[in-house]
Scaffold this motif. Structure first.
Motif, PDB file in Angstrom:
ATOM      1  N   VAL A  13       0.831  -1.208   0.000  1.00 56.18           N
ATOM      2  CA  VAL A  13       0.000   0.000   0.000  1.00 56.18           C
ATOM      3  C   VAL A  13       0.864   1.257   0.000  1.00 56.18           C
ATOM      4  O   VAL A  13       0.555   2.247  -0.698  1.00 56.18           O
ATOM      5  CB  VAL A  13      -0.958  -0.018   1.212  1.00 56.18           C
ATOM      6  N   ILE A  14       1.959   1.232   0.768  1.00 56.43           N
ATOM      7  CA  ILE A  14       2.856   2.391   0.807  1.00 56.43           C
ATOM      8  C   ILE A  14       3.406   2.696  -0.584  1.00 56.43           C
ATOM      9  O   ILE A  14       3.401   3.850  -1.037  1.00 56.43           O
ATOM     10  CB  ILE A  14       4.013   2.143   1.796  1.00 56.43           C
ATOM     11  N   TRP A  15       3.867   1.670  -1.289  1.00 63.42           N
ATOM     12  CA  TRP A  15       4.451   1.902  -2.613  1.00 63.42           C
ATOM     13  C   TRP A  15       3.385   2.315  -3.626  1.00 63.42           C
ATOM     14  O   TRP A  15       3.672   3.124  -4.536  1.00 63.42           O
ATOM     15  CB  TRP A  15       5.205   0.663  -3.082  1.00 63.42           C
ATOM     16  N   ILE A  16       2.185   1.787  -3.523  1.00 62.29           N
ATOM     17  CA  ILE A  16       1.101   2.263  -4.391  1.00 62.29           C
ATOM     18  C   ILE A  16       0.854   3.746  -4.154  1.00 62.29           C
ATOM     19  O   ILE A  16       0.701   4.532  -5.105  1.00 62.29           O
ATOM     20  CB  ILE A  16      -0.185   1.440  -4.141  1.00 62.29           C
ATOM     21  N   CYS A  17       0.849   4.146  -2.876  1.00 60.88           N
ATOM     22  CA  CYS A  17       0.642   5.570  -2.545  1.00 60.88           C
ATOM     23  C   CYS A  17       1.795   6.424  -3.065  1.00 60.88           C
ATOM     24  O   CYS A  17       1.581   7.553  -3.537  1.00 60.88           O
ATOM     25  CB  CYS A  17       0.508   5.734  -1.038  1.00 60.88           C
ATOM     26  N   VAL A  18       3.029   5.897  -2.975  1.00 60.64           N
ATOM     27  CA  VAL A  18       4.185   6.646  -3.498  1.00 60.64           C
ATOM     28  C   VAL A  18       4.054   6.854  -5.002  1.00 60.64           C
ATOM     29  O   VAL A  18       4.259   7.972  -5.507  1.00 60.64           O
ATOM     30  CB  VAL A  18       5.496   5.906  -3.161  1.00 60.64           C
TER      31      VAL A  18
END
Length: 385
Positions: A57-62
């Protein structure tokens, strides 16, 4: 005017450039580890799954952030008025409307699959091998190992950090405010179900390494579980603001090999049997005074003072309770005083320790009543309530 706009643009763009630079060099991950800003996968399979979900989820948000802000800054830079850009005169675009509806929907679906899988695993209580009842008290934890044969083992886990450390009279220890007198002991590679509740106010039992965090609510029993895959000492704390001494309610879990766990549990059962056998013994005044002083220093001194002078709680020296009716004194110790700092210790102390500390209170600090309260007296009082 244009130079001021350029300065503002560079100022707005600098955080994005910094983020991209950190990501490209790996410095972000390095700093997160040094400052412990990120989650930890812990020592359980479900904890590792939660960590992986978190990182996805963090990398999708990034990626979303880089695309959105990149497009925005590109548009601002390329289509600015100083370059002669002319604003479009359309008011809507069906293609754009569909795009910014469909794309987020697809992103959410992509995120939903691993999230649902992990959530189902978090609430999968099948094949548990050990049940432990966890009860929060102000400000300690009670652990009860539930045995199919009724041979339950129960004990309280209290903060072990001394008052001299807390009040800066001595230096802080390595595990300041994160050490206990009786840790929870679990066997490695065993799926343990925790039944979490509370005796007084809302607490929250939280051990990050075991991927466990569950609210302890009076009158309710919440379930959670963990299966530690690695031996070691894992620390946690109450994660709910439960009162004045909220910070003095740590959790320590020792995960050990099965043989060591079996030996520890057998020792606890022997100790419980010994306490049960003491119920029939008639103690002398000297014996009760020695044992009672130990219990008093552990459970009572913080509120009632070293010399029974009082403080947070009322004075024991000359107290109308400690020098009055014996059964009134037992009632105070067992049931406490609702709405005050005087807790009900009937479930926290066994009958042997309760009898000892009450005898100590009635004969220490100049009270000198000469009374000897026996464990059977406490037991009979509880049965008659």
């Amino acid at each position: 005017m244009h130079s001021q706009a350029r300065r503002l643009f560079k100022l707005a763009l600098s955080p994005v450039l910094l983020l991209l630079g950190l990501l490209s060099t790996g410095a972000l991950a390095e700093e997160a580890q040094r400052w412990q800003m990120n989650l930890s996968p812990g020592v359980t399979e479900v904890g590792a799954e939660i960590y992986e979900l978190h990182m996805i989820v963090i990398w999708i948000c990034v990626v979303i952030g880089v695309v959105v802000f990149g497009a925005m800054f590109y548009s601002v830079f390329t289509h600015r008025k100083s370059k002669g850009a002319k604003p479009a005169d359309f008011h809507e675009s069906t293609a754009v409307e569909i795009a910014w509806t469909v794309v987020p929907f697809i992103i959410l679906i992509v995120m939903a699959f691993p999230a649902t899988k992990t959530l189902l695993e978090v609430y999968n209580f099948e094949d548990t091998e050990l049940d432990i009842l966890v009860t929060g008290y102000q400000w300690k934890w009670k652990y009860e190992y539930i045995d199919e044969n009724g041979e339950n083992v129960a004990f309280f886990s209290n903060l072990r950090t001394g008052k001299t450390e807390i009040y800066n009279e001595d230096g802080k220890g390595e595990h300041y405010l994160r050490e206990v007198d009786e840790p929870l002991v679990l066997p490695v590679n065993t799926k343990v179900r925790f039944l979490v509740t509370a005796n007084d106010v809302i607490h929250s039992w939280w051990v990050p390494s075991l991927a466990v965090k569950k609210d302890a609510i009076p009158g309710f029993i919440n379930e959670t579980w963990s299966k530690p895959l690695k031996t070691g000492v894992y620390r946690g704390q109450c994660a709910e603001l439960c009162g004045r001494d909220h910070g003095y309610m740590p959790i320590v879990v020792h995960v050990v090999e099965q043989d060591e766990y079996d030996s520890w549990l057998a020792g606890k059962k022997v100790k419980a049997a010994k306490i049960k056998s003491l119920m029939d013994k008639q103690f002398t005044l000297d014996e009760q005074m020695v044992a009672g002083k130990t219990v008093y220093n552990q459970y009572c001194v913080a509120c009632h003072g070293v010399n029974g002078e009082g403080g947070i709680g009322n004075a024991i020296a000359g107290s109308s309770i400690a020098t009055g009716d014996i059964y009134g004194h037992i009632d105070m110790g067992v049931n406490g005083v609702p709405g005050t700092a005087m807790q009900a210790f009937g479930a926290q102390l066994n009958d042997v320790d309760m009898a000892a500390v009450l005898t100590f209170q009635r004969n220490a600090f100049g009270n000198n009543m000469g009374d000897i309260i026996q464990p059977i007296d406490v037991y009979n009082f509880k049965q008659g309530q």
